[in-house]
Design a protein around this motif. Structure first.
Motif, PDB file in Angstrom:
ATOM      1  N   UNK A  37       0.831  -1.197   0.000  1.00 16.43           N
ATOM      2  CA  UNK A  37       0.000   0.000   0.000  1.00 16.43           C
ATOM      3  C   UNK A  37       0.868   1.250   0.000  1.00 16.43           C
ATOM      4  N   UNK A  38       0.639   2.102  -0.960  1.00 13.48           N
ATOM      5  CA  UNK A  38       1.279   3.414  -0.984  1.00 13.48           C
ATOM      6  C   UNK A  38       0.184   4.454  -0.843  1.00 13.48           C
ATOM      7  N   UNK A  39       0.185   5.129   0.281  1.00 13.50           N
ATOM      8  CA  UNK A  39      -0.900   6.046   0.587  1.00 13.50           C
ATOM      9  C   UNK A  39      -1.079   7.079  -0.532  1.00 13.50           C
ATOM     10  N   UNK A  40      -2.347   7.297  -0.876  1.00 15.13           N
ATOM     11  CA  UNK A  40      -2.666   8.314  -1.881  1.00 15.13           C
ATOM     12  C   UNK A  40      -2.617   7.831  -3.314  1.00 15.13           C
ATOM     13  N   UNK A  41      -2.476   6.510  -3.518  1.00 13.78           N
ATOM     14  CA  UNK A  41      -2.399   5.978  -4.877  1.00 13.78           C
ATOM     15  C   UNK A  41      -3.338   4.794  -5.052  1.00 13.78           C
ATOM     16  N   UNK A  42      -4.002   4.763  -6.207  1.00 13.75           N
ATOM     17  CA  UNK A  42      -4.859   3.637  -6.549  1.00 13.75           C
ATOM     18  C   UNK A  42      -3.995   2.457  -6.979  1.00 13.75           C
ATOM     19  N   UNK A  43      -4.135   1.334  -6.281  1.00 15.34           N
ATOM     20  CA  UNK A  43      -3.296   0.172  -6.560  1.00 15.34           C
ATOM     21  C   UNK A  43      -4.123  -1.105  -6.566  1.00 15.34           C
ATOM     22  N   UNK A  44      -3.680  -2.063  -7.385  1.00 16.10           N
ATOM     23  CA  UNK A  44      -4.415  -3.318  -7.543  1.00 16.10           C
ATOM     24  C   UNK A  44      -4.568  -4.061  -6.221  1.00 16.10           C
ATOM     25  N   UNK A  45      -3.522  -4.083  -5.409  1.00 18.29           N
ATOM     26  CA  UNK A  45      -3.584  -4.821  -4.145  1.00 18.29           C
ATOM     27  C   UNK A  45      -4.664  -4.255  -3.236  1.00 18.29           C
ATOM     28  N   UNK A  46      -4.762  -2.936  -3.200  1.00 16.46           N
ATOM     29  CA  UNK A  46      -5.789  -2.308  -2.388  1.00 16.46           C
ATOM     30  C   UNK A  46      -7.181  -2.590  -2.916  1.00 16.46           C
ATOM     31  N   UNK A  47      -7.343  -2.512  -4.236  1.00 23.19           N
ATOM     32  CA  UNK A  47      -8.641  -2.800  -4.826  1.00 23.19           C
ATOM     33  C   UNK A  47      -9.082  -4.229  -4.597  1.00 23.19           C
ATOM     34  N   UNK A  48      -8.150  -5.170  -4.722  1.00 23.84           N
ATOM     35  CA  UNK A  48      -8.472  -6.574  -4.482  1.00 23.84           C
ATOM     36  C   UNK A  48      -8.862  -6.804  -3.022  1.00 23.84           C
ATOM     37  N   UNK A  49      -8.184  -6.120  -2.106  1.00 27.40           N
ATOM     38  CA  UNK A  49      -8.501  -6.249  -0.682  1.00 27.40           C
ATOM     39  C   UNK A  49      -9.917  -5.761  -0.389  1.00 27.40           C
ATOM     40  N   UNK A  50     -10.289  -4.647  -0.989  1.00 25.08           N
ATOM     41  CA  UNK A  50     -11.636  -4.108  -0.812  1.00 25.08           C
ATOM     42  C   UNK A  50     -12.679  -5.126  -1.252  1.00 25.08           C
ATOM     43  N   UNK A  51     -12.461  -5.727  -2.415  1.00 22.44           N
ATOM     44  CA  UNK A  51     -13.409  -6.709  -2.933  1.00 22.44           C
ATOM     45  C   UNK A  51     -13.536  -7.919  -1.997  1.00 22.44           C
ATOM     46  N   UNK A  52     -12.434  -8.404  -1.475  1.00 24.91           N
ATOM     47  CA  UNK A  52     -12.476  -9.570  -0.588  1.00 24.91           C
ATOM     48  C   UNK A  52     -13.307  -9.291   0.663  1.00 24.91           C
TER      49      UNK A  52
END
Length: 338
Positions: free
Chosen positions: A92-107
């Protein structure tokens, strides 16, 4: 669920790189939050700790191993916490849209929807997410609402509601290009969208909702000289709704209808496209608005604003919209029909 039993509301931390974790920390630090519902936070422990650090809060949670443990808790003043491992700090890099964060949200959201289908929770409130990050992380739809609808097997009409200070809006089309909006303006869609918001307001404690429908063209079509959708589609839809027992009014000119809403004359306005309602509501109160996912078998709410990447981690995020979203989820999750 008996009336005296508080509804079970699941909270999620939202996009890990945005303001969600600090907003959830502020929300759970408010005593009135746990007074409204039996609350269970779902997400990564490190992300919750980071949110508390940014917000400067120290809220004690009651760990649970599964959703099965939540509804029967004897003490609901302390929020429950169901830990999930969905993303690592280094991803996670604060302030940036990233695949890992998006996947975590979905889970996390999918697990909450599973719990709703199993009758373990009554409503979900999620902190702001980022559609671009979610699409990078596996979202196959234009937005989260369509993901929810497919995941939950919805076959009927569904749409987003936006609400601010008691005024709700619905729309006939949503996240589509403006050039495509006219093909969505159909009598049946207007009837379905209006019926849905009318019934949802009743579920939110408004027994006789005052609902108006906006026109589509400038000056409401000027009697057909500036477009005929009002005459040929929208007015017949209003008449059909009246015949179904809903005292809906309209169409009214899009550039004036929100004055009626602002002045307390209406409970809801049905608009023809996304920005027709969003611009008005956000001008009236950007930091207060709520999005309700309408037409789903479970109540799902969220702040109407986004992840605010530009101020994430600075401790400046306003929690009011999230608090409003949670309050609506708690009210609608009390067993009222949606």
């Amino acid at each position: 669920m008996i009336a005296s039993t508080p509804p079970v509301v699941a909270l999620t931390l939202g996009d890990p790189a945005g303001i969600g974790p600090e907003l959830i920390a502020r929300l759970l630090a408010r005593p009135q939050t746990t007074a409204q519902a039996n609350t269970v936070l779902v997400g990564d422990r490190w992300l919750w700790d980071e949110g508390q650090r940014i917000a400067g809060t120290a809220v004690e949670l009651a760990p649970v191993a599964s959703f099965d443990e939540v509804r029967g808790r004897p003490d609901t003043e302390k929020p429950a916490f169901l830990a999930m491992d969905t993303v690592q700090p280094g991803q996670v890099q604060r302030g940036q849209a990233q695949a890992a964060g998006g996947a975590a949200v979905l889970r996390v959201l999918d697990r909450c929807m599973d719990a709703a289908r199993a009758g373990q929770i009554d409503a979900i409130t999620f902190a702001p997410l980022n559609k671009h990050a979610m699409k990078q992380g596996g979202l196959r739809h234009d937005d989260e609402l369509h993901h929810f609808a497919e995941y939950l097997g919805v076959t009927g009409y569904f749409c987003e509601f936006n609400t601010l200070n008691g005024l709700w809006t619905s729309r006939i089309s949503s996240h589509v290009p403006l050039k495509d909006v006219p093909k969505y303006i159909e009598q049946q869609r207007i009837v379905e969208a209006t019926t849905l918001i009318y019934r949802s307001l009743q579920a939110n404690g408004v027994p006789a909702p005052r609902v108006a429908v906006a026109g589509f063209n400038p000056h409401n079509g000027d009697g057909g000289t500036c477009g005929r959708e009002e005459i040929e589609v929208i007015a017949p839809a209003v008449a059909e709704l009246n015949g179904l027992g809903m005292p809906v009014v309209g169409p009214f000119s899009p550039d004036t209808i929100f004055l009626r809403g602002r002045d307390g004359e209406l409970d809801a306005i049905v608009t023809m496209y996304h920005d027709q309602g969003q611009i008005a509501l956000k001008l009236m109160g950007f930091s207060q608005g709520v999005t309700v996912q309408g037409g789903l078998p479970v109540v799902i709410t969220t702040p109407a604003h986004g992840t605010a990447y530009d101020i994430a981690g600075l401790g400046r995020a306003n929690v009011d919209a999230l608090a409003n979203a949670f309050a609506i989820a708690a009210r609608m999750g009390r067993g009222c029909p949606g």
